[in-house]
Every structure is written in C-alpha cells, then in structure tokens.
Design a protein around this motif. Structure first.
Motif, short mmCIF file in Angstrom:
data_model
loop_
_atom_site.label_atom_id
_atom_site.label_comp_id
_atom_site.label_asym_id
_atom_site.label_seq_id
_atom_site.Cartn_x
_atom_site.Cartn_y
_atom_site.Cartn_z
N ARG A 44 -15.75 -6.13 -6.01
CA ARG A 44 -16.12 -4.87 -6.68
C ARG A 44 -16.72 -5.18 -8.06
NH1 ARG A 44 -15.86 -0.16 -3.49
NH2 ARG A 44 -13.84 0.02 -2.45
N GLU A 85 -6.16 1.01 1.78
CA GLU A 85 -6.25 2.07 0.77
C GLU A 85 -7.56 2.85 0.91
OE1 GLU A 85 -3.50 0.14 -2.77
OE2 GLU A 85 -5.67 -0.05 -2.87
N GLU A 86 -8.63 2.15 1.26
CA GLU A 86 -9.91 2.84 1.45
C GLU A 86 -9.83 3.82 2.62
OE1 GLU A 86 -14.11 3.71 0.98
OE2 GLU A 86 -12.40 3.15 -0.28
N THR A 146 0.84 -1.20 0.00
CA THR A 146 0.00 0.00 0.00
C THR A 146 0.87 1.24 0.00
OG1 THR A 146 -1.63 -1.23 1.31
CG2 THR A 146 -1.92 1.15 1.17
N PHE A 171 -4.93 -10.74 -5.88
CA PHE A 171 -4.48 -9.69 -4.96
C PHE A 171 -3.10 -9.19 -5.37
CE2 PHE A 171 -6.73 -12.37 -1.49
CZ PHE A 171 -7.97 -11.90 -1.89
N PHE A 186 -13.87 -4.78 -0.15
CA PHE A 186 -12.96 -3.97 -0.96
C PHE A 186 -12.09 -4.79 -1.90
CE2 PHE A 186 -13.94 -1.83 3.02
CZ PHE A 186 -14.51 -0.66 2.53
N LEU A 187 -12.31 -6.11 -1.93
CA LEU A 187 -11.53 -6.96 -2.81
C LEU A 187 -11.94 -6.74 -4.27
CD1 LEU A 187 -11.55 -10.30 -0.78
CD2 LEU A 187 -9.89 -8.42 -0.71
N PRO A 188 -10.98 -6.76 -5.19
CA PRO A 188 -11.28 -6.45 -6.59
C PRO A 188 -12.38 -7.32 -7.20
CG PRO A 188 -8.91 -6.40 -6.23
CD PRO A 188 -9.53 -6.91 -4.95
N GLU A 210 -4.61 -5.05 1.72
CA GLU A 210 -4.16 -3.75 1.21
C GLU A 210 -5.31 -2.87 0.74
OE1 GLU A 210 -3.42 -6.86 -2.14
OE2 GLU A 210 -3.41 -6.75 0.06
N TYR A 211 -6.41 -3.48 0.31
CA TYR A 211 -7.50 -2.69 -0.26
C TYR A 211 -8.29 -1.94 0.81
CZ TYR A 211 -6.11 -5.62 -4.13
OH TYR A 211 -5.36 -6.26 -5.09
N GLU A 212 -8.49 -2.53 1.97
CA GLU A 212 -9.19 -1.80 3.03
C GLU A 212 -8.30 -0.68 3.57
OE1 GLU A 212 -10.26 -4.36 6.25
OE2 GLU A 212 -8.18 -4.85 6.79
N TRP A 251 -12.86 -6.35 5.19
CA TRP A 251 -11.96 -6.31 4.04
C TRP A 251 -12.55 -6.91 2.78
CZ3 TRP A 251 -8.43 -10.63 2.48
CH2 TRP A 251 -8.84 -11.86 3.00
#
Length: 337
Positions: free
Chosen positions: A136, A288-289, A29, A278, A131-133, A284-286, A128
């Motif tokens: 989404r 980044e949020e 991140t 990932f 927020f995973l790709p 990493e995505y949460e 988490w």
C-alpha cells in the motif's frame, strides 16, 4: 450478512495448508469469525475444526454452502476446483474469497464473476499481496512520483522443490505448473502498475514428463509503454524480489509476494528502508478487505476487481498458449485437500 455484532461469519472450504494459513490471519481480524469448515471427508473436517476451535465441521462442501450461519466462504481447494466450488457457494448466496488463481482459464473466471453478479454477492480473488501494508505504501509513493515515471518492472518467484509428479505443483490434473502456482504473483504486480498488458514474448521449460511448466519467463508491455520481465520456477530458486524502476529512482521489494519491507532509492538521497510488519501472517488484510466491502454493500473490491481477475486469467491463457501448454479436464484424485 453479519452476526449481531457486525462480524462477518466465515466458512472455510478445504483443509489444506493454505486454509491453515488463512486461519492464522483471521485470528488477527476483529471483523471476522469462522463458524464452519467443510471437507470431502468428515474426519478431515473434524480434525481442522478441533485444531482451530471451529464450531461446525461439515463432511461435504454442499453442507458448508448450505449452512445458514455462514456469510462468506474462503475457497481453499486446488486450482481445478476453484470454479465448481466457488459456483456452489455463490449460488447458495454466500460471499466468496477464492484462492489464486481464480480459475484454470478466463472462461471459468468469467462464469464465476457472472454468477456473483446474478446472485448479488461479493466475490474476490485472494490476491493477498495487494493488501499488505508495505505494498500500500509503495503504491502511494510511486503514484506520488517518488521514483519519477515508472519505466520497468522485474519480478521473480522461484523455489527449488523436489520433483514429484504426484505433487500438486507438478501434477497437471491438480492444476500444477509454475505459472499458475507462482507466476500469478509477478503477473499481478505488473498488471497492478502497468494496466492492460500485452505479452511480447514467453519462454518455458517443461517438467520431466512434459505435462507442466517448471520455469516460465514472460516479457510484457503496459498501456503506456513501460515493460516488465517476469519469471517463475518450481525447480529453481530465484532471487525472489521485485524492482520498480523509474526515471528518478527505484523501489526494491525482497520476497515481494509476502513483503514486510521495501527499499526506496531516490536520486541524490541515501537508500530508505520502509518497514511495515504484519499483525499476524499477512492474510488478515485480505480478510479485512472482504469484510469492509461486504459492510459497504460492494460486490467487488476496488483494489482487486473482477475485471482485473479476468485480465489476469486471460494473460495466463495467452502465456500458456505461447508455450503449448493445454490443461485437460481434471480427474479428482484421492489426495488430501
């Protein structure tokens, strides 16, 4: 609050396994840097700091919350301590990402969101999965009508763990039970797609000491009539997938809480495998949020709002009430956190 390069400076509260997983995600991140860690003992704090190259190792949670070089804190302690540790950090002016479930009950969750509002800081439950790709992508496909009108969701998360009454998963004083530890994921998925949920029915099996649930199944109905069957288990390995079924197709998500792929089944078409790996381990995505929201001056994420966390807390309260499970005030035990 960020450093001179616009990077959010993190502190990690707690040094257990989930804290290590979060650190792995943070390495991928670019908007994050861990500046401090806090533990109940200086030894565990120094060990964690040495493992991950963290500059400051605090021997108490209070010292971490008071650290002026920490902008945001990741609360990684067991469930019963999410409430006091989050309040400690919020009242110190820190943004907080708190592990799921946000709290032991809806009353605690409400106190936490109220404290975030009063202190003008960001707060988010660390859900988490949202927020995973791949999630989404699936969310967009369902919204665009790829499977028609969504009518039914099924989701389960079950592991076959060895029974140990002192283990966090089975110890009521440590917030144990399949529902709070694993069931939050199926419930979150249903709430995400179906909105306000009504619990139609719930069944549960208790641990050998009758203190926590080891298998819970819930039937819920959404705002517009769609239904969901949701299961969690700590002594039984379940298929561990989610299925979103609509009038013209369905989406299947293996290992849905940590999914990197989904399979789309549409009427008249071959199954389509959708892969979204990932960058690191998904955490990493949460992170980044959180950084995105803090940079934008938001107090909560539009994709994991305070109201959503409050609804989920109330939902788990309702399921536990139906099963006759009551958690007493926990006594802090000498266990590694």
């Amino acid at each position: 609050m960020t450093d001179e390069n616009g990077v959010l400076r993190w502190g990690v509260l707690g040094t257990g396994g989930i804290a290590h997983s979060f650190m792995e995600g943070l390495r991928a991140t670019p908007t994050a840097r861990v500046t401090a860690v806090g533990s109940r003992t200086p030894e565990r704090s120094r060990e964690f700091a040495s493992t991950w190259g963290v500059a400051r190792a605090h021997g108490s949670y209070e010292d971490l919350a008071a650290d002026p070089d920490v902008d945001a804190v990741y609360v990684a302690t067991p469930h019963p301590w999410h409430h006091p540790h989050t309040l400690l950090c919020l009242n110190a002016g820190k943004h907080v990402l708190v592990e799921k479930p946000m709290a032991m009950n809806a009353l605690q969750a409400a106190e936490m969101t109220a404290a975030a509002g009063a202190n003008g800081v960001f707060l988010m439950e660390a859900m988490w999965t949202r927020f995973l790709p791949v999630h989404r992508l699936v969310r967009e496909l369902v919204a665009d009508g790829a499977i028609g009108e969504l009518r039914q969701i099924s989701a389960e998360f079950g592991v076959s763990a060895p029974y140990d009454p002192d283990h966090r998963l089975f110890n009521a004083d440590l917030g144990g039970g399949a529902l709070l530890d694993l069931g939050v994921y199926p419930l979150m998925l249903a709430s995400w797609y179906l909105g306000e949920l009504t619990v139609v029915g719930a069944t549960r099996r208790l641990s050998p000491d009758h203190m926590v649930d080891t298998h819970t199944t819930v039937l819920v109905r959404g705002e517009h009539g769609a239904t969901a069957t949701l299961s969690c288990a700590s002594l039984t390995a379940l298929p561990n997938r989610a299925v979103l079924a609509g009038t013209r197709g369905r989406v299947e998500l293996p290992l849905f809480w940590a999914a990197t792929e989904a399979v789309l089944y549409r009427e008249g078409a071959e199954p389509e495998v959708l892969e979204r790996p990932f960058r690191a381990n998904g955490y990493e995505y949460e992170a980044e949020e959180v950084a995105r929201c803090v940079a934008a001056g938001l107090s909560q994420s539009p994709d994991m709002t305070w109201d959503e966390s409050l609804r989920l807390a109330a939902l788990t309260d309702r399921v536990r009430d139906m099963g006759g499970l009551v958690y007493t005030a926990p006594t802090v035990k000498a266990v590694p956190l």
